[in-house]
Design an enzyme around this catalytic site. Structure first.
Site, PDB file in Angstrom:
ATOM      1  N   ARG A 214       0.831  -1.221   0.000  1.00 28.67           N
ATOM      2  CA  ARG A 214       0.000   0.000   0.000  1.00 28.67           C
ATOM      3  C   ARG A 214       0.864   1.269   0.000  1.00 28.67           C
ATOM      4  O   ARG A 214       0.509   2.282   0.607  1.00 28.67           O
ATOM      5  CB  ARG A 214      -0.960   0.034   1.193  1.00 28.67           C
ATOM      6  CG  ARG A 214      -1.946  -1.115   1.270  1.00 28.67           C
ATOM      7  CD  ARG A 214      -2.941  -1.109   0.114  1.00 28.67           C
ATOM      8  NE  ARG A 214      -4.010  -2.055   0.307  1.00 28.67           N
ATOM      9  CZ  ARG A 214      -4.003  -3.325  -0.129  1.00 28.67           C
ATOM     10  NH1 ARG A 214      -2.958  -3.805  -0.807  1.00 28.67           N
ATOM     11  NH2 ARG A 214      -5.043  -4.099   0.074  1.00 28.67           N
TER      12      ARG A 214
ATOM     13  N   SER B  13     -10.780  -0.903   3.017  1.00 26.18           N
ATOM     14  CA  SER B  13     -10.047  -1.023   4.291  1.00 26.18           C
ATOM     15  C   SER B  13      -9.639   0.372   4.763  1.00 26.18           C
ATOM     16  O   SER B  13      -8.950   1.082   4.042  1.00 26.18           O
ATOM     17  CB  SER B  13      -8.779  -1.849   4.112  1.00 26.18           C
ATOM     18  OG  SER B  13      -9.085  -3.143   3.682  1.00 26.18           O
TER      19      SER B  13
ATOM     20  N   GLU C 102      -5.092   3.615   6.077  1.00 24.99           N
ATOM     21  CA  GLU C 102      -4.766   3.422   4.654  1.00 24.99           C
ATOM     22  C   GLU C 102      -5.382   4.552   3.820  1.00 24.99           C
ATOM     23  O   GLU C 102      -4.802   5.019   2.847  1.00 24.99           O
ATOM     24  CB  GLU C 102      -5.314   2.075   4.164  1.00 24.99           C
ATOM     25  CG  GLU C 102      -5.047   1.844   2.686  1.00 24.99           C
ATOM     26  CD  GLU C 102      -5.875   0.734   2.065  1.00 24.99           C
ATOM     27  OE1 GLU C 102      -5.682  -0.435   2.436  1.00 24.99           O
ATOM     28  OE2 GLU C 102      -6.689   1.028   1.174  1.00 24.99           O
TER      29      GLU C 102
HETATM   30  P1  FAD Z   1      -8.917   8.477  -5.318  1.00 26.29           P
HETATM   31  O1  FAD Z   1      -9.612   8.114  -4.063  1.00 26.29           O
HETATM   32  O2  FAD Z   1      -9.608   9.419  -6.247  1.00 26.29           O
HETATM   33  O3  FAD Z   1      -7.473   9.065  -4.966  1.00 26.29           O
HETATM   34  C1  FAD Z   1      -6.644   8.420  -4.038  1.00 26.29           C
HETATM   35  C2  FAD Z   1      -5.331   9.222  -3.902  1.00 26.29           C
HETATM   36  O4  FAD Z   1      -4.597   9.184  -5.136  1.00 26.29           O
HETATM   37  C3  FAD Z   1      -5.568  10.715  -3.643  1.00 26.29           C
HETATM   38  O5  FAD Z   1      -4.504  11.172  -2.841  1.00 26.29           O
HETATM   39  C4  FAD Z   1      -5.501  11.351  -5.028  1.00 26.29           C
HETATM   40  O6  FAD Z   1      -5.107  12.709  -4.998  1.00 26.29           O
HETATM   41  C5  FAD Z   1      -4.442  10.488  -5.697  1.00 26.29           C
HETATM   42  N1  FAD Z   1      -4.638  10.331  -7.148  1.00 26.29           N
HETATM   43  C6  FAD Z   1      -5.709   9.770  -7.762  1.00 26.29           C
HETATM   44  N2  FAD Z   1      -5.511   9.719  -9.089  1.00 26.29           N
HETATM   45  C7  FAD Z   1      -4.305  10.282  -9.324  1.00 26.29           C
HETATM   46  C8  FAD Z   1      -3.540  10.531 -10.513  1.00 26.29           C
HETATM   47  N3  FAD Z   1      -3.985  10.194 -11.727  1.00 26.29           N
HETATM   48  N4  FAD Z   1      -2.329  11.146 -10.394  1.00 26.29           N
HETATM   49  C9  FAD Z   1      -1.869  11.495  -9.157  1.00 26.29           C
HETATM   50  N5  FAD Z   1      -2.539  11.288  -8.013  1.00 26.29           N
HETATM   51  C10 FAD Z   1      -3.748  10.678  -8.098  1.00 26.29           C
HETATM   52  N6  FAD Z   1      -7.630  -0.933  -2.460  1.00 26.29           N
HETATM   53  C11 FAD Z   1      -6.787  -1.990  -2.589  1.00 26.29           C
HETATM   54  O7  FAD Z   1      -5.559  -1.815  -2.734  1.00 26.29           O
HETATM   55  N7  FAD Z   1      -7.262  -3.264  -2.562  1.00 26.29           N
HETATM   56  C12 FAD Z   1      -8.557  -3.555  -2.421  1.00 26.29           C
HETATM   57  O8  FAD Z   1      -8.948  -4.716  -2.397  1.00 26.29           O
HETATM   58  C13 FAD Z   1      -9.472  -2.456  -2.279  1.00 26.29           C
HETATM   59  N8  FAD Z   1     -10.791  -2.686  -2.102  1.00 26.29           N
HETATM   60  C14 FAD Z   1     -11.644  -1.640  -1.951  1.00 26.29           C
HETATM   61  C15 FAD Z   1     -13.004  -1.914  -1.765  1.00 26.29           C
HETATM   62  C16 FAD Z   1     -13.921  -0.878  -1.633  1.00 26.29           C
HETATM   63  C17 FAD Z   1     -15.388  -1.192  -1.443  1.00 26.29           C
HETATM   64  C18 FAD Z   1     -13.460   0.458  -1.708  1.00 26.29           C
HETATM   65  C19 FAD Z   1     -14.446   1.597  -1.598  1.00 26.29           C
HETATM   66  C20 FAD Z   1     -12.111   0.744  -1.857  1.00 26.29           C
HETATM   67  C21 FAD Z   1     -11.180  -0.308  -1.982  1.00 26.29           C
HETATM   68  N9  FAD Z   1      -9.807  -0.078  -2.144  1.00 26.29           N
HETATM   69  C22 FAD Z   1      -8.958  -1.144  -2.315  1.00 26.29           C
HETATM   70  C23 FAD Z   1      -9.281   1.303  -2.137  1.00 26.29           C
HETATM   71  C24 FAD Z   1      -9.374   2.007  -3.515  1.00 26.29           C
HETATM   72  O9  FAD Z   1     -10.263   1.358  -4.358  1.00 26.29           O
HETATM   73  C25 FAD Z   1      -8.006   2.084  -4.208  1.00 26.29           C
HETATM   74  O10 FAD Z   1      -7.074   2.752  -3.393  1.00 26.29           O
HETATM   75  C26 FAD Z   1      -8.101   2.802  -5.563  1.00 26.29           C
HETATM   76  O11 FAD Z   1      -6.883   2.660  -6.267  1.00 26.29           O
HETATM   77  C27 FAD Z   1      -8.418   4.291  -5.427  1.00 26.29           C
HETATM   78  O12 FAD Z   1      -8.672   4.800  -6.717  1.00 26.29           O
HETATM   79  P2  FAD Z   1      -9.419   6.173  -6.937  1.00 26.29           P
HETATM   80  O13 FAD Z   1      -9.336   6.501  -8.384  1.00 26.29           O
HETATM   81  O14 FAD Z   1     -10.777   6.126  -6.359  1.00 26.29           O
HETATM   82  O15 FAD Z   1      -8.482   7.159  -6.095  1.00 26.29           O
HETATM   83  N1  EPU Z   2     -10.861 -10.868   9.870  1.00 25.70           N
HETATM   84  C1  EPU Z   2     -11.572 -10.957  11.054  1.00 25.70           C
HETATM   85  N2  EPU Z   2     -12.599 -10.073  11.251  1.00 25.70           N
HETATM   86  C2  EPU Z   2     -12.938  -9.147  10.320  1.00 25.70           C
HETATM   87  C3  EPU Z   2     -12.196  -9.036   9.132  1.00 25.70           C
HETATM   88  C4  EPU Z   2     -11.139  -9.925   8.917  1.00 25.70           C
HETATM   89  O1  EPU Z   2     -11.290 -11.783  11.902  1.00 25.70           O
HETATM   90  O2  EPU Z   2     -13.894  -8.406  10.569  1.00 25.70           O
HETATM   91  C5  EPU Z   2      -9.784 -11.844   9.628  1.00 25.70           C
HETATM   92  C6  EPU Z   2     -10.214 -12.880   8.590  1.00 25.70           C
HETATM   93  O3  EPU Z   2     -10.921 -13.940   9.144  1.00 25.70           O
HETATM   94  C7  EPU Z   2      -8.878 -13.329   8.037  1.00 25.70           C
HETATM   95  C8  EPU Z   2      -8.040 -12.052   8.104  1.00 25.70           C
HETATM   96  O4  EPU Z   2      -8.654 -11.205   9.063  1.00 25.70           O
HETATM   97  O5  EPU Z   2      -8.315 -14.290   8.866  1.00 25.70           O
HETATM   98  C9  EPU Z   2      -7.898 -11.347   6.766  1.00 25.70           C
HETATM   99  O6  EPU Z   2      -9.181 -10.958   6.290  1.00 25.70           O
HETATM  100  P1  EPU Z   2      -9.514 -10.749   4.727  1.00 25.70           P
HETATM  101  O7  EPU Z   2      -9.042 -11.923   3.939  1.00 25.70           O
HETATM  102  O8  EPU Z   2     -10.934 -10.340   4.612  1.00 25.70           O
HETATM  103  O9  EPU Z   2      -8.576  -9.583   4.255  1.00 25.70           O
HETATM  104  P2  EPU Z   2      -8.111  -8.253   4.969  1.00 25.70           P
HETATM  105  O10 EPU Z   2      -6.726  -8.468   5.469  1.00 25.70           O
HETATM  106  O11 EPU Z   2      -9.120  -7.782   5.928  1.00 25.70           O
HETATM  107  C10 EPU Z   2      -6.955  -7.322   2.823  1.00 25.70           C
HETATM  108  C11 EPU Z   2      -6.871  -6.010   2.113  1.00 25.70           C
HETATM  109  C12 EPU Z   2      -8.062  -5.804   1.233  1.00 25.70           C
HETATM  110  C13 EPU Z   2      -8.096  -6.941   0.186  1.00 25.70           C
HETATM  111  C14 EPU Z   2      -8.190  -8.276   0.944  1.00 25.70           C
HETATM  112  C15 EPU Z   2      -8.123  -9.460   0.009  1.00 25.70           C
HETATM  113  C16 EPU Z   2      -5.561  -4.487   3.464  1.00 25.70           C
HETATM  114  C17 EPU Z   2      -5.562  -3.314   4.370  1.00 25.70           C
HETATM  115  N3  EPU Z   2      -6.757  -4.922   3.059  1.00 25.70           N
HETATM  116  O12 EPU Z   2      -8.066  -7.259   3.694  1.00 25.70           O
HETATM  117  O13 EPU Z   2      -7.916  -4.568   0.549  1.00 25.70           O
HETATM  118  O14 EPU Z   2      -9.194  -6.808  -0.680  1.00 25.70           O
HETATM  119  O15 EPU Z   2      -7.087  -8.376   1.859  1.00 25.70           O
HETATM  120  O16 EPU Z   2      -6.839  -9.636  -0.458  1.00 25.70           O
HETATM  121  O17 EPU Z   2      -4.492  -4.986   3.123  1.00 25.70           O
HETATM  122  C18 EPU Z   2      -8.374  -2.222   0.688  1.00 25.70           C
HETATM  123  O18 EPU Z   2      -7.149  -2.040   0.684  1.00 25.70           O
HETATM  124  O19 EPU Z   2      -9.197  -1.279   0.711  1.00 25.70           O
HETATM  125  C19 EPU Z   2      -8.897  -3.588   0.675  1.00 25.70           C
HETATM  126  C20 EPU Z   2     -10.190  -3.867   0.756  1.00 25.70           C
END
Ligand code: FAD
Ligand code: EPU
Length: 335
Positions: free
Chosen positions: A161, A235, A331
């Site tokens: 991240r 997250s 994050e």
């Molecule tokens: P924004 O929120 O618009 O911007 C994020 C940051 O980047 C800001 O500081 C912005 O200024 C900067 N920025 C954006 N675009 C540019 C650009 N073109 N040039 C320079 N700076 C820029 N993240 C994960 O890593 N893994 C996941 O599994 C994951 N799951 C998610 C699930 C949900 C339901 C949600 C809501 C979010 C999740 N995220 C996850 C977080 C998010 O989706 C990512 O961080 C995504 O890359 C953000 O993209 P955005 O375009 O919305 O960025």
């Molecule tokens: N867990 C709990 N309770 C909860 C949530 C999770 O006990 O409420 C435990 C689960 O049982 C498991 C462990 O935590 O043992 C990990 O959980 P999970 O697989 O759901 O993934 P996570 O670590 O919570 C991370 C990323 C997610 C990504 C998933 C899948 C981060 C901060 N988050 O979540 O990314 O989608 O793994 O790879 O690394 C994001 O960055 O926004 C995001 C959603």
């Protein structure tokens, strides 16, 4: 066109109501250049999908929403296709186009919200894959000079991240295009988390990348709230990397504490587990709280301020620190 006092509610997935002093959209580098050099502004904020930000106050800046499109196979060899993608393209639409062309590498990253241009910002990751694994290079507009600079994998300094754009180059560049190296003979990566179990449920033994994508979508949809229905930014905290000693101490009273390998002498803990064990899962106050199905996700049930959500995150950090001796780091970008 630049508007003033623009309501940013539709432009952040938390659904927080704040206003931008000035706001415009751009869909090409030349439009971006005109906006940046034709206007005086105090500060600048680039927005993609707004899915990794928490607005805690009105934004006294020029907010530019990135809408640069484009998907082009630049060159290919026997093994890989190198695809250049406009940074304003929606990430999941990019994944779907790769699946359509049977190009592998991003199927485990299906359904992550946001834009392609934000994906290198925090080296997005899920289900055992991070974009660094498929990244070739990116082009970024240098705000101070208007030049386009190219960054290769090493120059992006990707970590968990993390990237150079969140650290020493913060606020200096606008990412305008990203080139990915995608596999023409995809290797299936189903060992992480619940993917294998989900495939079994689907009756699939030899999955294609399209089936991996379906499985990932099913798992994600079962526990992560859809921002169109419930405000959130995924997250809220990172999974903490701690000394092995810290984990061993927790293990004394919690033998099942989930932990994953990290650099020598350290391990990664699951922040969601720590938050749940500390008693916060499903916690609700006024119009905000901790998601009932995933404790790592803070939610806005409607009408919350960013300040309220931020305060809740501070209380969770303090409590987890007190109960487990682990300091959680946010994050989400706090603005
Ligand atoms: P924004 O929120 O618009 O911007 C994020 C940051 O980047 C800001 O500081 C912005 O200024 C900067 N920025 C954006 N675009 C540019 C650009 N073109 N040039 C320079 N700076 C820029 N993240 C994960 O890593 N893994 C996941 O599994 C994951 N799951 C998610 C699930 C949900 C339901 C949600 C809501 C979010 C999740 N995220 C996850 C977080 C998010 O989706 C990512 O961080 C995504 O890359 C953000 O993209 P955005 O375009 O919305 O960025
Ligand atoms: N867990 C709990 N309770 C909860 C949530 C999770 O006990 O409420 C435990 C689960 O049982 C498991 C462990 O935590 O043992 C990990 O959980 P999970 O697989 O759901 O993934 P996570 O670590 O919570 C991370 C990323 C997610 C990504 C998933 C899948 C981060 C901060 N988050 O979540 O990314 O989608 O793994 O790879 O690394 C994001 O960055 O926004 C995001 C959603």
């Amino acid at each position: 066109m630049i508007t003033t006092h623009e309501d940013l509610t539709p432009f952040n997935t938390f659904g927080i109501k704040v206003h931008a002093a000035s706001f415009a959209r751009f869909s090409s580098v030349s439009e971006l250049r005109t906006l940046l050099h034709g206007n005086a502004f105090k500060d600048l904020l680039i927005l993609g999908g707004g899915s990794n930000v928490l607005f805690t106050k009105d934004v006294d800046a020029l907010v530019l929403r990135n809408e640069i499109q484009g998907f082009e196979v630049q060159w290919e060899d026997n093994s890989f296709a190198y695809v250049k993608v406009g940074s304003g393209m929606v990430w999941h639409e990019f994944v779907l186009q790769c699946l359509e062309l049977n190009l592998g590498g991003v199927e485990n990253l299906s359904l992550i919200p946001g834009s392609v241009g934000a994906s290198p910002m925090q080296n997005i990751g899920a289900y055992g894959v991070e974009i660094k694994d498929v990244f070739h290079s990116l082009e970024a507009y240098h705000i101070a000079t208007g030049d386009i600079h190219t960054f290769d994998l090493d120059q992006c300094e990707f970590g968990y991240r993390e990237s150079v754009f969140k650290r020493k180059l913060k606020g200096k560049y606008v990412i305008v295009a990203v080139t990915f190296r995608l596999s023409k003979h995809p290797k299936i990566n189903s060992s992480y988390g619940a993917i294998d179990a989900e495939l079994k449920k689907m009756g699939i033994t030899q999955p294609s990348i399209q089936e991996i994508s379906k499985a990932v979508i099913a798992i994600r949809s079962s526990k992560l709230p859809d921002p169109k229905v419930l405000g959130n930014a995924g997250s809220f905290f990172k999974n903490p990397v701690v000394d092995l000693e810290v984990m061993k101490k927790i293990k004394v009273t919690e033998p099942d504490v989930p932990n994953y390998p990290a650099e020598a002498g350290k391990c990664k803990l699951a922040a969601g587990w720590l938050i749940e064990k500390a008693g916060w899962k499903g916690f609700t106050e006024k119009t905000y709280g901790v998601h009932t199905l995933q404790a790592l996700v803070l939610v806005n049930y409607g009408g919350s301020t960013g300040h309220e959500v931020y305060e809740l995150s501070s209380r969770i950090i303090a409590d987890v620190e007190m109960k487990f001796g682990v300091t959680l780091e946010r994050e989400v970008n706090i603005l």
